[in-house]
Design a protein around this motif. Structure first.
Motif, PDB file in Angstrom:
ATOM      1  N   TRP A 116       6.346  14.296  -7.482  1.00 11.43           N
ATOM      2  CA  TRP A 116       5.132  14.799  -8.110  1.00 11.43           C
ATOM      3  C   TRP A 116       3.972  14.738  -7.125  1.00 11.43           C
ATOM      4  N   PHE A 117       3.123  15.761  -7.204  1.00 12.60           N
ATOM      5  CA  PHE A 117       1.954  15.874  -6.340  1.00 12.60           C
ATOM      6  C   PHE A 117       0.707  15.791  -7.221  1.00 12.60           C
TER       7      PHE A 117
ATOM      8  N   LEU B  56      -1.714  12.967  -3.553  1.00 12.45           N
ATOM      9  CA  LEU B  56      -0.846  11.799  -3.601  1.00 12.45           C
ATOM     10  C   LEU B  56       0.573  12.269  -3.891  1.00 12.45           C
ATOM     11  N   VAL B  57       1.522  11.832  -3.062  1.00 13.52           N
ATOM     12  CA  VAL B  57       2.925  12.225  -3.204  1.00 13.52           C
ATOM     13  C   VAL B  57       3.706  11.073  -3.833  1.00 13.52           C
TER      14      VAL B  57
ATOM     15  N   ASN C 222      -2.043  16.143 -14.819  1.00 17.05           N
ATOM     16  CA  ASN C 222      -1.522  17.480 -14.507  1.00 17.05           C
ATOM     17  C   ASN C 222      -0.929  17.573 -13.097  1.00 17.05           C
ATOM     18  N   PRO C 223       0.054  16.748 -12.808  1.00 20.12           N
ATOM     19  CA  PRO C 223       0.670  16.808 -11.476  1.00 20.12           C
ATOM     20  C   PRO C 223       1.455  18.093 -11.273  1.00 20.12           C
TER      21      PRO C 223
ATOM     22  N   ASN D  34       0.818  -1.222   0.000  1.00 18.44           N
ATOM     23  CA  ASN D  34       0.000   0.000   0.000  1.00 18.44           C
ATOM     24  C   ASN D  34       0.852   1.272   0.000  1.00 18.44           C
ATOM     25  N   GLN D  35       1.812   1.325  -0.898  1.00 22.52           N
ATOM     26  CA  GLN D  35       2.703   2.487  -0.954  1.00 22.52           C
ATOM     27  C   GLN D  35       2.080   3.613  -1.776  1.00 22.52           C
ATOM     28  N   PHE D  36       0.984   4.144  -1.250  1.00 20.83           N
ATOM     29  CA  PHE D  36       0.344   5.335  -1.773  1.00 20.83           C
ATOM     30  C   PHE D  36       0.422   6.378  -0.663  1.00 20.83           C
ATOM     31  N   PHE D  37       1.260   7.369  -0.848  1.00 19.20           N
ATOM     32  CA  PHE D  37       1.503   8.365   0.189  1.00 19.20           C
ATOM     33  C   PHE D  37       0.532   9.532  -0.001  1.00 19.20           C
TER      34      PHE D  37
END
Length: 236
Positions: free
Chosen positions: A156-157, A94-95, A181-182, A85-88
């Motif tokens: 990227w954000f 989301l980073v 569009n990050p 679950n490496q979704f920060f």
């Protein structure tokens, strides 16, 4: 009689003023304690990870390997995957840290697959560091711990809701990610301590830098253990 009433009113006013001042001071103290506690939690986790790595370096059963000098680094591009679950995610953001040049990523590769062997080795690392591994282990075994640093690491954000919609089919390519569009940042200071083994997986990250264009500053602190985000603090 009027004098007594006046004294009572004055006493009541003073008590109300003192009570208001006390409540105001208490609120300020509580806010300060909460802010300090949050900062302390972040610093404690990072410092514990740093000390654990430094102590492990003195373990004679472990070899320390430098990357990219002695090893090409992990065959991955970015830390964004359902694996542990490496979704920060911070709020609606989301980073995504990139460890290799995003412009080099195979346009057909599904970033959620995480590892891309051997293609990822063809893209230059934007970081360096060291890892610790048992001397008798073969090279394809995950190390016990790794320490990564960089002064020019892309982060990227991305809108978390847009990202979730984009991965409904179970994949996302670099071009599909760009289409979201990050906001693209560069961490001028990035430091990560990682335990990559699944039975004891842990990530601690401290980063700061600027979002382009405009050089808007950002700061990131996070602690991810197993498949759980222990905390994440993103300031932009």
């Amino acid at each position: 009689m009027l004098k007594k009433i006046y004294l009572l009113k004055e006493t009541s006013f003073l008590m109300d003023s003192r009570l208001s001042a006390f409540i105001g001071s208490t609120i300020i103290v509580l806010i300060t304690i909460i802010a300090c506690s949050k900062e302390s939690i972040e610093n404690i986790a990072f410092e514990e990870a740093r000390l654990e790595y430094e102590n492990a370096r003195s373990d004679n059963s472990l070899n320390e390997i430098a990357f990219p000098e002695q090893d090409p680094g992990a065959p991955l591009y970015a830390r964004v995957t359902p694996i542990t679950n490496q979704f920060f995610v911070s709020g609606e953001t989301l980073v995504i840290p990139f460890f290799r040049n995003p412009d080099c990523i195979d346009p057909a590769f599904n970033l959620l697959d995480f590892f891309h062997v051997p293609n990822a080795f063809g893209c230059s690392l934007v970081c360096n560091g060291t890892y610790l591994i048992e001397a008798q282990d073969p090279p394809d075994i995950f190390p016990a711990m790794a320490h990564t640093i960089s002064t020019h690491l892309p982060i990227w954000f991305v809108s978390w809701s847009d990202f979730q919609a984009a991965i409904q089919d179970g994949k996302i390519t670099i071009e599909e990610l760009k289409a979201l569009n990050p906001q693209k940042g560069i961490a001028t200071h990035y430091e990560e301590y990682l335990k990559p083994r699944f039975n004891n997986h842990q990530i601690v990250i401290k980063a700061e830098g600027n979002v382009l264009p405009g050089n808007k500053p950002f700061q990131l602190n996070l602690h991810h253990m197993g498949d759980i985000m222990m905390y994440i603090d993103l300031k932009m």
